[in-house]
Design a protein around this motif. Structure first.
Motif, PDB file in Angstrom:
ATOM      1  N   SER A  93      42.136  47.180  61.806  1.00 32.90           N
ATOM      2  CA  SER A  93      43.550  47.525  61.831  1.00 32.90           C
ATOM      3  C   SER A  93      44.190  46.973  63.102  1.00 32.90           C
ATOM      4  O   SER A  93      44.080  47.574  64.161  1.00 32.90           O
ATOM      5  CB  SER A  93      43.722  49.048  61.756  1.00 32.90           C
ATOM      6  OG  SER A  93      45.097  49.374  61.638  1.00 32.90           O
ATOM      7  N   PRO A  94      44.840  45.819  62.983  1.00 39.49           N
ATOM      8  CA  PRO A  94      45.373  45.163  64.175  1.00 39.49           C
ATOM      9  C   PRO A  94      46.531  45.947  64.784  1.00 39.49           C
ATOM     10  O   PRO A  94      47.241  46.681  64.094  1.00 39.49           O
ATOM     11  CB  PRO A  94      45.894  43.816  63.652  1.00 39.49           C
ATOM     12  CG  PRO A  94      45.414  43.692  62.257  1.00 39.49           C
ATOM     13  CD  PRO A  94      45.128  45.075  61.761  1.00 39.49           C
ATOM     14  N   GLY A  95      46.726  45.761  66.070  1.00 39.57           N
ATOM     15  CA  GLY A  95      47.899  46.317  66.746  1.00 39.57           C
ATOM     16  C   GLY A  95      47.544  47.428  67.711  1.00 39.57           C
ATOM     17  O   GLY A  95      46.503  48.070  67.601  1.00 39.57           O
ATOM     18  N   PHE A  96      48.463  47.659  68.647  1.00 38.79           N
ATOM     19  CA  PHE A  96      48.312  48.701  69.650  1.00 38.79           C
ATOM     20  C   PHE A  96      48.253  50.062  68.949  1.00 38.79           C
ATOM     21  O   PHE A  96      49.087  50.368  68.115  1.00 38.79           O
ATOM     22  CB  PHE A  96      49.529  48.625  70.585  1.00 38.79           C
ATOM     23  CG  PHE A  96      49.444  49.507  71.800  1.00 38.79           C
ATOM     24  CD1 PHE A  96      48.675  49.125  72.888  1.00 38.79           C
ATOM     25  CD2 PHE A  96      50.150  50.688  71.865  1.00 38.79           C
ATOM     26  CE1 PHE A  96      48.608  49.925  74.018  1.00 38.79           C
ATOM     27  CE2 PHE A  96      50.090  51.494  72.992  1.00 38.79           C
ATOM     28  CZ  PHE A  96      49.306  51.105  74.077  1.00 38.79           C
ATOM     29  N   PRO A 115      44.563  38.520  60.774  1.00 35.36           N
ATOM     30  CA  PRO A 115      44.021  37.775  61.918  1.00 35.36           C
ATOM     31  C   PRO A 115      43.116  38.655  62.774  1.00 35.36           C
ATOM     32  O   PRO A 115      43.256  39.873  62.785  1.00 35.36           O
ATOM     33  CB  PRO A 115      45.294  37.372  62.686  1.00 35.36           C
ATOM     34  CG  PRO A 115      46.373  37.342  61.644  1.00 35.36           C
ATOM     35  CD  PRO A 115      46.029  38.450  60.694  1.00 35.36           C
ATOM     36  N   ALA A 116      42.186  38.019  63.458  1.00 33.56           N
ATOM     37  CA  ALA A 116      41.206  38.754  64.275  1.00 33.56           C
ATOM     38  C   ALA A 116      41.902  39.657  65.285  1.00 33.56           C
ATOM     39  O   ALA A 116      42.913  39.292  65.877  1.00 33.56           O
ATOM     40  CB  ALA A 116      40.292  37.766  64.995  1.00 33.56           C
ATOM     41  N   ASP A 117      41.369  40.860  65.452  1.00 41.54           N
ATOM     42  CA  ASP A 117      41.883  41.821  66.424  1.00 41.54           C
ATOM     43  C   ASP A 117      40.769  42.833  66.608  1.00 41.54           C
ATOM     44  O   ASP A 117      40.314  43.436  65.639  1.00 41.54           O
ATOM     45  CB  ASP A 117      43.154  42.498  65.880  1.00 41.54           C
ATOM     46  CG  ASP A 117      43.847  43.370  66.926  1.00 41.54           C
ATOM     47  OD1 ASP A 117      43.157  44.163  67.607  1.00 41.54           O
ATOM     48  OD2 ASP A 117      45.073  43.277  67.043  1.00 41.54           O
ATOM     49  N   GLU A 118      40.314  43.014  67.857  1.00 36.48           N
ATOM     50  CA  GLU A 118      39.101  43.821  68.032  1.00 36.48           C
ATOM     51  C   GLU A 118      39.353  45.319  67.920  1.00 36.48           C
ATOM     52  O   GLU A 118      38.418  46.098  67.822  1.00 36.48           O
ATOM     53  CB  GLU A 118      38.426  43.480  69.369  1.00 36.48           C
ATOM     54  CG  GLU A 118      39.251  43.817  70.600  1.00 36.48           C
ATOM     55  CD  GLU A 118      38.630  43.251  71.884  1.00 36.48           C
ATOM     56  OE1 GLU A 118      39.048  43.658  72.967  1.00 36.48           O
ATOM     57  OE2 GLU A 118      37.721  42.409  71.780  1.00 36.48           O
ATOM     58  N   ARG A 119      40.627  45.744  67.922  1.00 34.68           N
ATOM     59  CA  ARG A 119      40.892  47.184  67.888  1.00 34.68           C
ATOM     60  C   ARG A 119      40.509  47.794  66.548  1.00 34.68           C
ATOM     61  O   ARG A 119      40.464  47.108  65.537  1.00 34.68           O
ATOM     62  CB  ARG A 119      42.381  47.421  68.194  1.00 34.68           C
ATOM     63  CG  ARG A 119      42.682  47.112  69.663  1.00 34.68           C
ATOM     64  CD  ARG A 119      44.148  47.045  69.949  1.00 34.68           C
ATOM     65  NE  ARG A 119      44.756  45.817  69.454  1.00 34.68           N
ATOM     66  CZ  ARG A 119      45.921  45.342  69.897  1.00 34.68           C
ATOM     67  NH1 ARG A 119      46.582  45.975  70.823  1.00 34.68           N
ATOM     68  NH2 ARG A 119      46.410  44.231  69.395  1.00 34.68           N
TER      69      ARG A 119
END
Lengths: 446, 446
Positions: free
Chosen positions: A219-222, A210-214
């Motif tokens: 690579s999604p997530g904090f 799913p989309a995640d700007e990081r």
């Protein structure tokens, strides 16, 4: 001597410092966020320099496995109009093989040393080949693969090459014109929880999560910033010592490769003698239960791994040993951590022979032969290494040129009986389905 | 006062200890591997006790985001024969909304306090609804959602409920008969790099990533053991202090909620007054550039976040504030970390009013009105909060009952002009596409 290693002292220091300095969200505008962003940028530059890529080509992932999964999925989606065919070496890490399983994956075989032939990769390419995956070096036997040559032929064919560099990044950059590369920090003395994925400019890539700007959307997530900072610091530190340490450990591995067959009867050292990682050595012992030997070595203070079926949760032998066609029973994988002393290796060589003898004695000795006609050994329901031990017990009971048939329902027998034949000079005649299990036929050497 | 918090001292200690004890691969048979396995099991039991589930229902993931992504994908795949319809609250975290984007996602609206009405969720259910997603509490405004009631109606309808519990796990277990739950350790004082995903027994679930036997097949990759151990220790530690700390911080938040509108003119405190997280408070200031206010507060030593469009990389206002229909300009989100002193809050209340006044002065004051006919304000090319400031400047120039039309191409205007009208008692007449941008019509109060 294991698949993971303790944290490098530099990584530990960097982790502690970053826990205090780098806990904030790098996407935030306030002071701690900006400081976190600076730390993240610096770590990316350090890692990119070690890999030999541009910082904006490299993202940090939560593990090497996730880097491989996301790398394969993104590369395949980026070339979905070309096709779903993906070429993998048969000895890739399971993370690559499982990721490739979602597509039409075709494995390319290896020789008995575990090495891929570039010509075999070239022959496997098709018009609908979207991706080729080749490790820089094997994780079980240490064999180094011809990445630069394969990259060149992939480039000529217009197919991207993804390199699983987890095993070799501690020792140096991967040469050649690869398109994607993955690594794992805990393999270079960094903390767990950090992998890296490199996608060279110009490589088609469509992230599948799913989309995640990081991390450039890859690579999604904090961001696990303290661990990333520690990983980068560790990579720089191990690289500064890599050449000297490689030479030192490689000599110790040479010593193990030479001495084990002299000290322990019926041993096969597997993997390539020279085209190999500096710190890894693997051998297999006939008539030995791998789990029992691991436990015995563990009690003696040596942490080793094994590709024997008896040490696997699925009771199947390592797919790497299988692809190489080498013995899988009594398999021992020794990985020398940085700083391993010569004395540790000498002590290992001291304790190994009596431990192997002890483990063998529990399984019963191979008796002196008494000549007889062709015969059948029923090993149904018995697990590796029992079928091979029973075969060895009776082979002398048939005359030279006589045939022994072993009935077994353990998958490892299909690997270990041919390997035993080639070690012993007997002829493996092949296998056929039996009413129960499989019948393996062996002709005694004349 | 931020979206991430420094490591809890207990987490720091546990992390250091686990770096020495828990670096090995828990899947390995040798001593360090068994020790790592014990640490992992103990961490899982601790986390499960805090969540209120069985240990075998809980897996550790590399982040809360990945837990949500994998949770939504696995739950949807487990019910793919039911359909692809997924009901989400409009104020879910973007990780949920983006994960749901891969399916037929239908958002359920919220009231001006940011709260979902269970009846609205019930009305959104269809025969092909495969999943409902509802956060335990909102990450921007702190509003607590009616999870137990929604879980009950989902259970009656035979639809699983996934709860994003990231914001509330530090304070207590999520009540009710939910089916799936996700959390994030860095929200409870644990290290980054650890999330958790709970799938209750009996919930259909089909992991969508490549096969990997670790973490019950639900989270691929080498376990980040030191961080997992630290996360579990931190969760236990914050829970032991949670009730007392919640009461203390909640009183501080009440003080901010009461004092800010008294100290700063033209402020809207958003979110629910009582059904809210203990530590989070959000307000919006008319005629204020959010980024400028953040920077000014940062200089004064306060790290706050904002849902204003000017602080977002996409220049769109927070989807949460948008769904609530509240003012987004000059938005300030204050998150009090554990241990925040009353004196810190008083100092914040001291510095805020002059800083807001200073930021407002840079944007030009709202002049005294001079009556005039209906008129048009051209704010094309100007970003929030300029269109509202220009509207406020001219509204007095039309007679009571007169109409001002604002032309704007900033998306935030669609949120902030109606919000300004409702704060000021004017009537928002609606918007229509204009040759450039959008025309917003406002009737001055009579």
């Amino acid at each position: 001597m294991a698949s993971a290693a303790p944290l490098h002292p530099v990584a530990r220091q960097a982790l502690l410092a970053a826990l205090d300095e780098g806990w904030a969200d790098p996407a935030r505008l306030y002071r701690e966020g900006r400081r976190a962003r600076l730390l993240l940028d610096a770590a990316r530059e350090t890692a990119a320099a070690a890999v030999g890529c541009r910082p904006d080509e490299l993202v940090f992932t939560p593990s090497g496995t996730r880097a491989l999964h996301d790398g394969v999925a993104g590369a395949m989606a980026g070339r979905r109009r070309t096709g779903r065919h993906v070429v993998v070496s048969a000895v890739e890490h399971s993370a690559v093989l499982h990721a490739a399983d979602a597509y039409e994956a075709v494995p390319v075989g290896v020789d008995r040393a575990g090495r891929v032939a570039p010509a075999d990769v070239a022959a496997a390419l098709r018009p609908d080949t979207a991706l080729v995956c080749l490790q820089s070096a094997n994780h079980e036997v240490g064999t180094v693969q011809p990445v630069a040559e394969v990259a060149e032929l992939c480039r000529a064919a217009g197919v991207p090459l993804l390199v699983d560099a987890a095993q070799s990044l501690a020792w140096g950059a991967v040469e050649g014109g690869w398109s994607l590369l993955a690594g794992s920090a805990h393999k270079w003395g960094g903390p767990p929880g950090v992998g890296l994925l490199v996608v060279r400019k110009g490589t088609r890539f469509a992230p599948q999560h799913p989309a995640d700007e990081r991390e450039s959307g890859r690579s999604p997530g904090f961001a696990n910033l303290p661990a990333i900072v520690a990983a980068a610091a560790s990579l720089r530190a191990v690289r500064s010592e890599a050449d000297a340490e490689a030479a030192r450990l490689s000599a110790l591995v040479d010593r193990i490769r030479a001495r084990v067959p002299e000290l322990v009867p019926d041993v096969e050292v597997v993997g390539h003698g020279t085209l190999r990682l500096p710190h890894l050595v693997t051998f297999s012992c006939l008539y030995v239960d791998g789990e029992a030997l691991l436990t015995a070595l563990d009690r003696a203070g040596f942490s080793v791994s094994s590709g024997s079926s008896c040490t696997s949760s699925t009771l199947t032998p390592s797919h790497v040993l299988k692809a190489m066609g080498v013995l899988s029973e009594g398999n021992v994988r020794v990985s020398l951590p940085a700083g391993t002393a010569e004395a540790d290796v000498e002590r290992f060589l001291d304790v190994l022979p009596p431990l192997v003898a002890e483990v063998r004695s529990h399984l019963g000795s191979v008796p002196a032969p008494a000549l007889d006609a062709d015969l059948v050994v029923d090993s149904l329901g018995k697990l590796c290494p029992i079928p091979v031990i029973e075969l060895a017990k009776v082979i002398g009971e048939v005359p030279p040129g006589g045939v022994v048939t072993v009935l077994s329902d353990d998958e490892a027998a299909g690997l270990d009986i041919p390997a035993w034949c080639s070690m012993r000079g007997h002829t493996y005649l092949g296998s056929a389905p039996a009413p129960q299990g499989t019948a393996y036929r062996v002709r005694r050497q004349a």
